[in-house]
Design a protein around this motif. Structure first.
Motif, PDB file in Angstrom:
ATOM      1  N   UNK A  87       0.808  -1.024  -0.045  1.00  0.00           N
ATOM      2  CA  UNK A  87      -0.033  -0.026   0.105  1.00  0.00           C
ATOM      3  C   UNK A  87       0.890   1.386  -0.031  1.00  0.00           C
ATOM      4  N   UNK A  88       0.429   2.171  -0.828  1.00  0.00           N
ATOM      5  CA  UNK A  88       1.096   3.549  -1.127  1.00  0.00           C
ATOM      6  C   UNK A  88       2.518   3.603  -2.050  1.00  0.00           C
ATOM      7  N   UNK A  89       2.481   2.431  -2.548  1.00  0.00           N
ATOM      8  CA  UNK A  89       3.668   2.253  -3.691  1.00  0.00           C
ATOM      9  C   UNK A  89       3.091   1.489  -4.888  1.00  0.00           C
ATOM     10  N   UNK A  90       3.804   1.994  -6.102  1.00  0.00           N
ATOM     11  CA  UNK A  90       3.539   1.251  -7.360  1.00  0.00           C
ATOM     12  C   UNK A  90       4.948   0.755  -7.953  1.00  0.00           C
ATOM     13  N   UNK A  91       4.816  -0.137  -8.733  1.00  0.00           N
ATOM     14  CA  UNK A  91       6.288  -0.783  -9.536  1.00  0.00           C
ATOM     15  C   UNK A  91       6.083  -0.609 -11.018  1.00  0.00           C
ATOM     16  N   UNK A  92       6.924  -0.889 -11.926  1.00  0.00           N
ATOM     17  CA  UNK A  92       6.740  -1.193 -13.385  1.00  0.00           C
ATOM     18  C   UNK A  92       7.923  -2.064 -13.536  1.00  0.00           C
ATOM     19  N   UNK A  93       7.821  -2.787 -14.808  1.00  0.00           N
ATOM     20  CA  UNK A  93       9.102  -3.539 -15.118  1.00  0.00           C
ATOM     21  C   UNK A  93       9.185  -3.681 -16.631  1.00  0.00           C
ATOM     22  N   UNK A  94       9.725  -2.602 -17.318  1.00  0.00           N
ATOM     23  CA  UNK A  94       9.370  -2.454 -18.746  1.00  0.00           C
ATOM     24  C   UNK A  94      10.686  -3.157 -19.335  1.00  0.00           C
ATOM     25  N   UNK A  95      11.711  -3.511 -18.732  1.00  0.00           N
ATOM     26  CA  UNK A  95      12.770  -4.224 -18.951  1.00  0.00           C
ATOM     27  C   UNK A  95      13.448  -5.067 -17.906  1.00  0.00           C
ATOM     28  N   UNK A  96      14.290  -5.906 -18.501  1.00  0.00           N
ATOM     29  CA  UNK A  96      14.906  -6.867 -17.271  1.00  0.00           C
ATOM     30  C   UNK A  96      15.719  -6.320 -16.413  1.00  0.00           C
ATOM     31  N   UNK A  97      16.260  -5.272 -16.733  1.00  0.00           N
ATOM     32  CA  UNK A  97      17.343  -4.359 -15.995  1.00  0.00           C
ATOM     33  C   UNK A  97      16.633  -3.621 -14.915  1.00  0.00           C
ATOM     34  N   UNK A  98      15.612  -2.905 -15.203  1.00  0.00           N
ATOM     35  CA  UNK A  98      15.135  -1.868 -14.450  1.00  0.00           C
ATOM     36  C   UNK A  98      13.951  -2.098 -13.625  1.00  0.00           C
ATOM     37  N   UNK A  99      13.800  -1.979 -12.347  1.00  0.00           N
ATOM     38  CA  UNK A  99      12.511  -1.917 -11.636  1.00  0.00           C
ATOM     39  C   UNK A  99      12.244  -0.751 -10.789  1.00  0.00           C
ATOM     40  N   UNK A 100      11.808   0.186 -11.189  1.00  0.00           N
ATOM     41  CA  UNK A 100      11.436   1.328 -10.154  1.00  0.00           C
ATOM     42  C   UNK A 100      10.349   1.241  -9.306  1.00  0.00           C
ATOM     43  N   UNK A 101      10.626   1.875  -8.144  1.00  0.00           N
ATOM     44  CA  UNK A 101       9.462   1.931  -7.250  1.00  0.00           C
ATOM     45  C   UNK A 101       8.834   3.309  -7.120  1.00  0.00           C
ATOM     46  N   UNK A 102       7.753   3.401  -7.283  1.00  0.00           N
ATOM     47  CA  UNK A 102       7.120   4.736  -7.085  1.00  0.00           C
ATOM     48  C   UNK A 102       6.129   5.137  -6.014  1.00  0.00           C
ATOM     49  N   UNK A 103       6.735   6.154  -5.414  1.00  0.00           N
ATOM     50  CA  UNK A 103       5.534   6.793  -4.146  1.00  0.00           C
ATOM     51  C   UNK A 103       4.831   7.739  -4.547  1.00  0.00           C
ATOM     52  N   UNK A 104       3.677   7.532  -4.509  1.00  0.00           N
ATOM     53  CA  UNK A 104       2.585   8.779  -5.171  1.00  0.00           C
ATOM     54  C   UNK A 104       2.516   9.874  -4.107  1.00  0.00           C
ATOM     55  N   UNK A 105       2.064   9.704  -3.038  1.00  0.00           N
ATOM     56  CA  UNK A 105       1.686  10.504  -1.774  1.00  0.00           C
ATOM     57  C   UNK A 105       2.427  10.205  -0.647  1.00  0.00           C
ATOM     58  N   UNK A 106       3.645  10.715  -0.435  1.00  0.00           N
ATOM     59  CA  UNK A 106       4.516  10.374   0.607  1.00  0.00           C
ATOM     60  C   UNK A 106       3.712  10.569   1.943  1.00  0.00           C
TER      61      UNK A 106
END
Lengths: 114, 110
Positions: free
Chosen positions: A62-81
């Motif tokens: 809860x409070x986080x989102x992720x995406x995995x568009x490539x094998x190498x990268x896996x960013x973590x997004x915080x929308x409303x800290x």
């Protein structure tokens, strides 16, 4: 080999701000993970990915989102800290599941929400 | 009950001492077991996997007791450089979900 690289190393956010924690690995690992570690507590799994285009929730998503568009990268997004998201965040990767291989961790991102 | 429980310590031992850490886990379906080492303000690093038959790596010995759901780590001839927090790690039903204990802190003193 760089292994698992996380940026930034430190960040202070104000309540309600957004940010993306970056994670990249150069080991061609198919599995990637995001954990948070609070003082005196074990690491808790936020999200994981078993390959490009596939993500799934962990124990505390809860409070986080992720995406995995490539094998190498896996960013973590915080929308409303929120102050509850003050923690140390670790990204990790592995070839397969945890069986006999263990994980390689990045050096972490220390996030403070004020 | 926590899924993975460890004695938080701290354990303060002199150089050359033998020290043992224990860990219990609650999920009987757990499949893989590890010990990780974490230095202050650093990332966890894999110390060793733990096998049913027990395994040794130099001064480190790990044991697993599935019946009692118990894992141990023994460090012989402690060195100053062994000072760290030792994390017990257990995979849950899915191998994608490793559960970490809170860690046991060890300080080795001259």
């Amino acid at each position: 080999n760089a292994g698992v690289t996380q940026t930034p190393k430190f960040r202070i956010l104000k309540i309600g701000q957004s940010m993306t924690l970056q994670c990249a690995q150069d080991m061609n690992h198919n599995y990637m993970y995001w954990y948070r570690q609070d003082p005196g507590m074990g690491l808790k799994l936020i999200y994981y990915s078993v390959g490009a285009g596939i993500t799934d929730k962990g124990e505390v998503p809860n409070g986080y989102n992720v995406s995995r568009s490539t094998t190498e990268d896996f960013p973590l997004r915080l929308e409303l800290a929120a102050p509850s998201q003050t923690s140390v965040y670790f990204c990790a990767s592995s070839y397969s599941t945890g069986v006999s291989y263990g994980y390689t961790f990045g050096s972490g991102t220390r996030l403070t929400v004020v | 009950r926590k899924e993975v429980e460890q004695d938080p310590g701290p354990f303060n031992v002199p150089e050359g001492a033998t020290v043992a850490f224990n860990c219990t886990y609650s999920n009987s379906a757990s499949q893989s077991f590890f010990w990780y080492r974490q230095d202050c303000r650093k990332e966890p690093k894999l110390l060793m996997s733990v096998y049913s038959s027990g395994n040794e790596d130099g001064r480190f010995t790990a044991q697993l007791n599935r019946a009692s759901q118990y894992i141990s780590l023994l460090i012989r001839d402690s060195k100053l450089s062994d000072s760290a927090t030792y994390l017990c790690v257990v995979t849950a039903i899915s191998n994608n979900d490793m559960r970490f204990g809170a860690g046991t802190r060890l300080t080795v003193k001259p």
